[in-house]
Design a protein around this motif. Structure first.
Motif, PDB file in Angstrom:
ATOM      1  N   SER A  58      19.422  -2.181  50.063  1.00 38.50           N
ATOM      2  CA  SER A  58      20.540  -2.437  49.146  1.00 38.50           C
ATOM      3  C   SER A  58      21.612  -1.363  49.297  1.00 38.50           C
ATOM      4  O   SER A  58      22.811  -1.668  49.298  1.00 38.50           O
ATOM      5  CB  SER A  58      20.051  -2.448  47.700  1.00 38.50           C
ATOM      6  N   GLN A 104      21.309  -9.433  43.454  1.00 36.76           N
ATOM      7  CA  GLN A 104      19.940  -9.925  43.312  1.00 36.76           C
ATOM      8  C   GLN A 104      19.772 -10.764  42.043  1.00 36.76           C
ATOM      9  O   GLN A 104      19.312 -11.887  42.091  1.00 36.76           O
ATOM     10  CB  GLN A 104      19.025  -8.700  43.280  1.00 36.76           C
ATOM     11  N   ASP A 130      22.173  -9.780  48.366  1.00 40.42           N
ATOM     12  CA  ASP A 130      21.066  -8.858  48.156  1.00 40.42           C
ATOM     13  C   ASP A 130      19.918  -9.608  47.485  1.00 40.42           C
ATOM     14  O   ASP A 130      19.922  -9.793  46.277  1.00 40.42           O
ATOM     15  CB  ASP A 130      21.538  -7.686  47.288  1.00 40.42           C
ATOM     16  N   GLU A 131      18.965 -10.027  48.248  1.00 39.90           N
ATOM     17  CA  GLU A 131      17.835 -10.808  47.731  1.00 39.90           C
ATOM     18  C   GLU A 131      18.306 -11.876  46.743  1.00 39.90           C
ATOM     19  O   GLU A 131      17.888 -11.880  45.582  1.00 39.90           O
ATOM     20  CB  GLU A 131      16.815  -9.890  47.053  1.00 39.90           C
TER      21      GLU A 131
HETATM   22 MG    MG Z   1      17.153  -3.715  47.005  1.00 41.21          MG
END
Ligand code: MG
Ligand code: ADP
Lengths: 273, 275
Positions: free
Chosen positions: A63, A111, A188-189
């Motif tokens: 990240s 995320q 990010d995810e």
């Molecule tokens: Mg991360």
């Protein structure tokens, strides 16, 4: 074209949309939070229009790495970045560069779904207006159609975005990002808090976006990386040097079928990480 | 041990409640015996012993109005400055914060004297609703600002990161995200300031004065409810009954403000923030 650097170019496995022309060149990029070095001297080239996956265990700096690419890392006061990131040959750290323009060009999807506490449509309208776009309502509709959300929300555009489900929120966030016409999208995810069905929708979306945008996606889900990525970079935390590093970068197929690095072999074989 | 702790907690809460009940009961019993709604609509007679408190209610509301009109934009602005610009101007923010801390410890009589010197004399407003309202605004400002700023600080981190990641300018972020988020806290701060202002006498004696007629304009002197109570009890023999009645009106007013804003806040939360 770059044949020596990328030996796999010959038996090109990428979709035609994916050009092997670097969009982003990362040069000796290092990052530390205060005294703690997170990664050091990362060199990587991200190809135009491709989906590049970043895989690896938690806390190895994935990240942090992508938040260097739109300089969001600068919100962390202790973060110190060195090295360079070139987008289309121009450094993003150039002092003449307009940071808001950079972030318009390099969008990010976090995320957790992160709609702003506004109505569904205002979530997209606000950034559009800020960046002085015209034909706002057409653009809102187009973005929502692109993420397959239009039919679900067209009658509740003025309702608070927080009323949506998790998967809908995440797609709204993607719509908000692509409405600005970015060239690069960082994710990010993006699926880690979504149910399998929403995950499926998001993966399809990534497939559709491929070619139009250069996408970098962090994912913990190796099967997902395999499904959506053209290229994959494997991050790993080096316990001895106490820093994260990229231990192998290559075509998605190669990383999963034929990894050179022993750790990657074990990792994608499900033995490690 | 457990039971002891529980007992003590209950006891202190109980005592507090009892005091409140006794006080309200004392005031209500003493005033309701003679209460008549004409008390609200008549002018005071013979120094307040007879008649009602109509002009005094109006003066009070006008003073509060002036106070709010000043305190909301200025207080919100300062709270935003303290929360949004502390990275850029840490020194200035530190000084402002210290100044507010000191201000909040100053006794209200000092505000009264200062308000008199600044508004009545120096700026030439004289004894007036303006001077009273402005003095109350300065006096309540620290409380208001602290309430709003602490509210703004509870803003989820994402509401800050996302606007940055979308390349939104600070003006847009403050206008579209932070101020809407802060509004409920502005209301809470407003209610606290109103409560504090309604209770105030010392800051008003030298600023809005104690003329008990109907003020003709905001530049006219006007007597606030709390001053009326003070005056009736201390300076007017035989004014006790009307002092009680005025106190009841004051308390009812405080209940109404609190109740009203609680309702506003609840609907607000349902509609905008939560979920
Ligand atoms: Mg991360
Ligand atoms: N704002 C921060 N300040 C200090 N350390 C941080 C910060 N953010 C992340 N870290 C640390 O940096 C390391 C890498 O974090 P991160 O980039 O989130 O890894 P990943 O995304 O691979 O899980 C972690 O050890 C984490 O504790």
């Amino acid at each position: 074209m770059n044949q020596n650097k990328y030996p796999w170019v010959k038996e090109l496995g990428c979709k035609p949309c994916c050009e092997l022309k670097p969009k982003i060149k990362i040069k000796n990029l290092s990052l530390s939070y205060g005294k703690r070095q997170i990664f050091e001297d990362i060199n990587l080239e991200i190809n135009t229009g491709c989906v590049t996956g970043i895989i690896g265990p938690s806390a190895c700096g994935k990240s942090s790495f992508i938040s260097c690419l739109n300089r969001m890392i600068e919100v962390v006061p202790s973060a110190k970045v060195s090295g360079d990131v070139l987008i289309d040959g121009k450094s993003i750290f150039d002092s003449r560069l307009d940071l808001n323009e950079l972030r318009k060009k390099v969008g990010i999807v976090f995320q957790e779904p992160t709609p702003l506490p506004l109505s569904i449509e205002s979530n997209i309208i606000l950034p559009l207006k800020e960046h002085k776009f015209d034909h706002i309502s057409e653009r809102v509709e187009k973005a929502l159609r692109d993420v397959g959300l239009w039919n679900e929300v067209k009658n509740i555009l003025k309702e608070p975005a927080n009323y949506l489900s998790g998967g809908q929120k995440q797609r709204l966030c993607m719509a908000r990002t692509i409405a600005l016409g970015p060239e690069i999208i960082l994710m990010d995810e993006p699926c880690s808090s979504l149910d399998p069905i929403s995950t499926d929708v998001v993966e399809k979306l990534i497939h559709d976006l491929k070619g139009k945008y250069t996408i970098i996606i962090i994912t913990h889900n190796l099967a997902q990386a395999r499904r959506v990525c053209d290229f994959v970079a494997t991050f790993w935390y080096d316990g001895e040097k106490e820093i994260g590093q990229i231990i192998e970068f290559g075509r998605c197929i190669d990383i999963f079928e034929n990894p050179k690095n022993k750790i990657v072999q074990d990792y994608v074989g499900g033995l490690k990480g | 041990m457990e039971r002891m702790t529980k007992f003590l907690a209950w006891l202190s809460a109980g005592i507090l409640l009892l005091i409140l009940v006794l006080m309200v009961q004392d005031i209500f019993v003493n005033s309701l015996r003679h209460f008549d709604f004409s008390f609200l609509s008549q002018d005071p007679l013979s120094g307040g012993r007879k008649g009602g408190i109509f002009p005094i209610i109006i003066s009070t509301l006008l003073i509060l109005g002036v106070c709010m009109i000043v305190i909301v934009p200025m207080g919100l602005g300062t709270a935003l400055f303290l929360s949004e610009y502390s990275d850029e101007h840490p020194k200035v923010v530190h000084i402002v914060r210290k100044a507010l801390e000191i201000l909040s410890g100053v006794p209200s009589i000092v505000f009264g004297l200062f308000g008199n010197a600044l508004f009545c004399v120096f700026l030439g407003f004289g004894f007036s609703i303006w001077s009273g309202g402005l003095t109350l605004a300065i006096m309540s400002m620290p409380l208001f600002i602290r309430t709003v700023e602490e509210g703004i600080r509870t803003i989820p981190k994402n509401y800050r990161l996302v606007p940055l990641s979308l390349g939104l300018g600070r003006t847009t972020t403050i206008r579209s995200i932070i101020i809407p988020y802060a509004l409920p806290f502005v209301i809470v701060g407003g209610v606290l300031s109103i409560g504090r202002s309604l209770a105030e006498t010392a800051a008003l004696i030298f600023t809005s004065g104690y003329v008990d007629r109907m003020p003709e304009s905001l530049s006219d002197s006007g007597r606030a409810l709390s001053i009326h109570i003070y005056d009736l009890t201390m300076n007017v023999p035989g004014g006790d009954t009307n002092a009680y009645k005025t106190a009841m009106v004051l308390i009812v007013l405080i209940f109404i403000t609190n109740g009203l804003f609680t309702i506003v806040l609840k609907t607000w939360y349902k509609k905008r923030i939560i979920l």
